[in-house]
Write an enzyme that holds these catalytic residues in place. Structure first.
Site, short mmCIF file in Angstrom:
data_model
loop_
_atom_site.label_atom_id
_atom_site.label_comp_id
_atom_site.label_asym_id
_atom_site.label_seq_id
_atom_site.Cartn_x
_atom_site.Cartn_y
_atom_site.Cartn_z
N HIS A 97 -5.38 -6.18 17.09
CA HIS A 97 -6.03 -4.94 16.65
C HIS A 97 -5.14 -3.78 17.06
O HIS A 97 -4.73 -3.71 18.22
CB HIS A 97 -7.41 -4.81 17.27
CG HIS A 97 -8.05 -3.48 17.03
ND1 HIS A 97 -8.17 -2.95 15.77
CD2 HIS A 97 -8.57 -2.55 17.87
CE1 HIS A 97 -8.76 -1.76 15.85
NE2 HIS A 97 -9.00 -1.49 17.12
N HIS A 99 -4.17 0.65 16.06
CA HIS A 99 -4.51 1.84 15.27
C HIS A 99 -3.22 2.33 14.63
O HIS A 99 -2.93 3.53 14.64
CB HIS A 99 -5.12 2.93 16.16
CG HIS A 99 -6.47 2.58 16.70
ND1 HIS A 99 -7.21 3.43 17.48
CD2 HIS A 99 -7.23 1.45 16.58
CE1 HIS A 99 -8.35 2.85 17.81
NE2 HIS A 99 -8.39 1.65 17.29
N ASP A 122 4.15 -10.99 -1.15
CA ASP A 122 4.75 -12.07 -0.36
C ASP A 122 3.80 -12.53 0.75
O ASP A 122 3.95 -13.63 1.28
CB ASP A 122 6.05 -11.59 0.31
CG ASP A 122 7.23 -11.59 -0.66
OD1 ASP A 122 7.18 -12.34 -1.66
OD2 ASP A 122 8.19 -10.85 -0.40
N HIS A 171 -11.84 3.12 11.16
CA HIS A 171 -11.38 2.67 12.47
C HIS A 171 -9.91 2.25 12.42
O HIS A 171 -9.03 3.04 12.78
CB HIS A 171 -12.31 1.54 12.93
CG HIS A 171 -12.02 1.04 14.31
ND1 HIS A 171 -12.87 0.17 14.98
CD2 HIS A 171 -10.98 1.24 15.14
CE1 HIS A 171 -12.36 -0.10 16.17
NE2 HIS A 171 -11.21 0.53 16.29
N TYR A 229 10.38 -20.77 -0.60
CA TYR A 229 11.08 -19.69 0.09
C TYR A 229 11.53 -20.16 1.49
O TYR A 229 10.79 -20.86 2.17
CB TYR A 229 10.18 -18.47 0.22
CG TYR A 229 10.79 -17.36 1.03
CD1 TYR A 229 11.61 -16.41 0.42
CD2 TYR A 229 10.56 -17.27 2.39
CE1 TYR A 229 12.18 -15.39 1.16
CE2 TYR A 229 11.13 -16.26 3.14
CZ TYR A 229 11.93 -15.32 2.52
OH TYR A 229 12.49 -14.33 3.27
ZN LIG Z 1 -9.81 0.26 17.83
#
Ligand SMILES: [Zn+2]
Length: 232
Positions: A97, A99, A122, A171, A229
């Site tokens: 996670h 930002h 891709d 978010h 690939y």
């Molecule tokens: Zn966050």
């Protein structure tokens, strides 16, 4: 370290340290977890620790019920979001996670990222999906758990192994992979395609999506049964 989870914690630590190095987060933003399915535990970044101060032994090992198995610090505040995804989707080895700026820009605009080109195709064969904005009721109930549930809602009609990323509305992004290293790679890819899509739309707000035959060609030469690939 005197730990039964030394390797898991070291991999999770190294993956967390990639986040600021790749320019995907500043300060304490973001968190990475690495999952050991055989042991049924993940190692995740501790809450509120800045990256330069982070040590491998600081990583917190948590089981699928959210119990701390090893570690003295509090796990990331987003721990329950990670656990929702590990419980729901077999085969995940890591979750990231961040930002990161461009991906978060699209998330804040509540817009999926259109599949404008082959760099995007891709890695996934559709727009990067965006969740709904969380309601006041869900936010009050259990914010981090509900964030996970909102991601699951988007994937009721999708395969998370084919679309290894999502924008949480208002978010920021979550990405994942079969390994924690792959999850970090997907976070980097997402930021790049978010930036490219922003530029494409800026140049021409009416830009069309990549035609389906090119989407299929690029996705399937890397991911399909007939993928060719790269090196054997
Ligand atoms: Zn966050």
């Amino acid at each position: 370290m005197g730990s039964g989870y030394r390797e898991l914690k070291e991999r999770a630590w190294a993956a967390n340290m990639e986040i600021p190095r790749l320019g995907l987060a500043i300060a304490t933003f973001g968190n990475v977890s690495a999952f050991d399915r055989a042991a049924g535990v993940m190692a995740i970044k501790p809450s509120g620790v800045a990256y330069p101060a982070l040590r491998a032994e600081d990583l917190v090992v948590v089981d699928l019920e959210g119990r701390v198995v090893e570690g003295t610090l509090r796990p990331s505040s987003d721990t329950r979001t990670h656990l929702v995804l590990y419980r729901a989707w077999p085969g995940l080895g890591g979750i990231v996670h961040t930002h990161s700026t461009y991906a978060t820009g699209w998330a804040q605009a509540l817009r999926p990222i259109p599949i404008y080109g082959t760099t995007h195709a891709d890695h996934l064969a559709e727009d990067v999906p965006c969740t709904a904005l969380m309601t006041a009721e869900a936010t009050a109930r259990d914010y981090e758990l509900e964030t996970g549930n909102q991601i699951l809602e988007v994937f009721r009609t999708r395969d998370p192994h084919h679309t290894p990323m999502v924008l949480v509305a208002g978010h920021g992004p979550f990405t994942w992979g079969g390994s924690v290293e792959q999850a970090v790679y997907h976070a980097q890819v997402l930021e790049e395609i978010a930036r490219m899509a922003f530029i494409t739309r800026t140049i021409d707000p009416g830009s069309a999506r990549l035609p389906e035959h090119l989407v299929r060609k690029h996705f399937e030469r890397k991911h399909g049964a007939k993928a060719y690939y790269g090196q054997k």
